[in-house]
Design a protein around this motif. Structure first.
Motif, short mmCIF file in Angstrom:
data_model
loop_
_atom_site.label_atom_id
_atom_site.label_comp_id
_atom_site.label_asym_id
_atom_site.label_seq_id
_atom_site.Cartn_x
_atom_site.Cartn_y
_atom_site.Cartn_z
N ARG A 50 -96.91 19.96 39.37
CA ARG A 50 -98.32 20.12 39.72
C ARG A 50 -98.83 18.91 40.49
NH1 ARG A 50 -100.40 20.52 34.88
NH2 ARG A 50 -99.99 22.76 34.73
N THR A 53 -97.63 19.13 43.99
CA THR A 53 -98.39 20.17 44.69
C THR A 53 -99.73 19.63 45.15
OG1 THR A 53 -97.31 21.91 43.39
CG2 THR A 53 -99.37 22.48 44.51
N LYS A 59 -95.20 23.42 47.63
CA LYS A 59 -96.14 24.54 47.56
C LYS A 59 -95.50 25.68 46.78
CE LYS A 59 -98.72 27.85 50.41
NZ LYS A 59 -100.00 27.67 49.73
N GLY A 60 -96.26 26.23 45.83
CA GLY A 60 -95.77 27.36 45.07
C GLY A 60 -95.98 28.66 45.82
N ARG A 61 -95.02 29.56 45.70
CA ARG A 61 -95.12 30.89 46.30
C ARG A 61 -94.92 31.92 45.20
NH1 ARG A 61 -91.43 29.50 51.65
NH2 ARG A 61 -92.94 28.07 52.60
N ALA A 62 -95.91 32.77 45.05
CA ALA A 62 -95.93 33.71 43.94
C ALA A 62 -94.64 34.52 43.86
CB ALA A 62 -97.14 34.64 44.07
N GLY A 63 -94.02 34.48 42.68
CA GLY A 63 -92.82 35.25 42.46
C GLY A 63 -91.56 34.69 43.06
N ARG A 64 -91.67 33.55 43.76
CA ARG A 64 -90.50 32.99 44.45
C ARG A 64 -90.14 31.59 44.00
NH1 ARG A 64 -91.24 33.42 50.71
NH2 ARG A 64 -89.11 32.65 50.57
N ARG A 263 -109.53 29.45 50.61
CA ARG A 263 -108.30 29.89 49.94
C ARG A 263 -107.54 30.88 50.82
NH1 ARG A 263 -105.96 29.66 45.16
NH2 ARG A 263 -107.71 28.46 44.31
N ASP A 267 -103.79 30.25 52.39
CA ASP A 267 -102.68 31.18 52.18
C ASP A 267 -102.08 31.62 53.51
OD1 ASP A 267 -103.00 31.02 49.46
OD2 ASP A 267 -104.15 32.88 49.28
N ASP A 270 -100.29 28.64 55.25
CA ASP A 270 -99.32 27.95 54.41
C ASP A 270 -99.72 26.50 54.16
OD1 ASP A 270 -97.07 27.72 52.81
OD2 ASP A 270 -95.75 27.16 54.46
#
Length: 316
Positions: A50, A53, A59-64, A263, A267, A270
């Motif tokens: 965190r 980040t 950077k976090g990518r949802a589900g990846r 936001r 997104d 990136d």
């Protein structure tokens, strides 16, 4: 004073990123793997990631998972009324050094002469330039032939250099009523019917500009150029599209604001939440009549903007 465990983990991950063990685009190990590697609890590993980040390193990518972000670059976008601008393209020069020259945006081949921000080429090497089309087609931007809309004999004039590295996403166009602010910029009554188009420009697979544009239906509606990404001039500039229906763009205005990304913009581009962006309000005119207006959002950590401002002789 003892350093918190998560900061120690974050510091080591930062070192490994700096040394290239994790390159831009690489995924970080999972939280569980990090906890095992460093002999800490999963909550400590989570806090360390965190922190990175927040610093913009990952950077976090949802589900990846979580991925290393690219390093900030010093590319320069020329926003002056250059030949590229007349062709609906945006010249991007890499590197921080600037010099004048005919091959730089705003150089000897630019409309109006001079250089943009003193020129954009590096002093002892040819500049690396990407040409980003801002008019509307999709896919990689390739050379235009002599009979194509943007070619030497077409309304756009000139050709687009294809380095295979610049791509524009499919424009999403809809019709609707102009919001009050957009109506003001277009000089039309509020709720006037407009065509709204949105698309993303990328460079080397990384987002370079988010664009949302509006055109009054009373100008382009029912014409072959009503949609930026379709029709006989798909791939041409706003200048070329308007010229096709007998309207000559004579000038443009741009108002630039430095702010943080929303936001949705973060997104799309990136970026980390709250990253700095340059927000440009651009309007094209035929004389005093606005023909098109757009909101352009450029990542502040990847590009800076350069403008040429001609000096008129006194009494000229």
């Amino acid at each position: 004073m003892a350093i918190a465990a998560y900061r120690t983990v974050a510091e080591d991950l930062r070192r490994r990123i700096d040394e290239g063990e994790f390159a831009p685009g690489d995924p970080l190990p999972s939280r569980a793997a990090l906890a095992l590697h460093y002999g800490v609890g999963s909550n400590v590993a989570t806090a360390a990631v965190r922190l990175l980040t927040t610093e913009g390193l990952v950077k976090g990518r949802a589900g990846r998972g979580v991925f290393v972000r690219e390093r900030p670059s010093s590319g320069t976008m020329a926003r002056s009324w250059t030949q590229e601008r007349l062709q609906g393209r945006l010249a991007v020069t890499a590197g921080g050094d600037e010099t004048s020259g005919a091959d730089s945006p705003g150089g000897g081949t630019a409309s109006g002469g001079g250089t943009a921000s003193g020129g954009l080429a590096a002093p002892h090497r040819a500049p690396e330039r990407a040409v980003l089309d801002t008019g509307g087609p999709t896919g990689p931007i390739g050379p235009t032939g002599p009979d194509s809309p943007g070619g030497p004999t077409g309304p756009g004039g000139g050709t687009a250099a294809d380095d295979g590295r610049t791509v524009r996403g499919t424009p999403r166009s809809t019709t609707g009523e102009a919001p009050e602010e957009i109506a003001r910029r277009l000089g039309v009554p509020a709720a006037e019917p407009v065509i709204r188009s949105e698309y993303l420009l990328t460079r080397d697979g990384r987002p370079a500009m988010l664009c949302v544009s509006w055109e009054p239906l009373g100008i382009t509606g029912g014409t072959p150029v009503s949609l930026p990404g379709a029709g006989p001039l798909a791939g041409s500039s706003v200048v070329a599209r308007m010229s096709y229906i007998g309207l000559q763009i004579t000038r443009s205005t741009e108002t630039v604001t430095a702010r943080t990304a929303t936001r949705a913009e973060a997104d799309a581009l990136d970026l980390t939440p709250g990253a700095p962006v340059a927000a440009i309000e651009r309007t094209y005119f035929a004389g005093q009549r606005p023909l098109e207006t757009a909101d352009l959002v450029v990542p502040g950590e990847r590009f800076r903007l350069a403008y040429e401002i001609p000096a008129e002789p006194a009494g000229g």
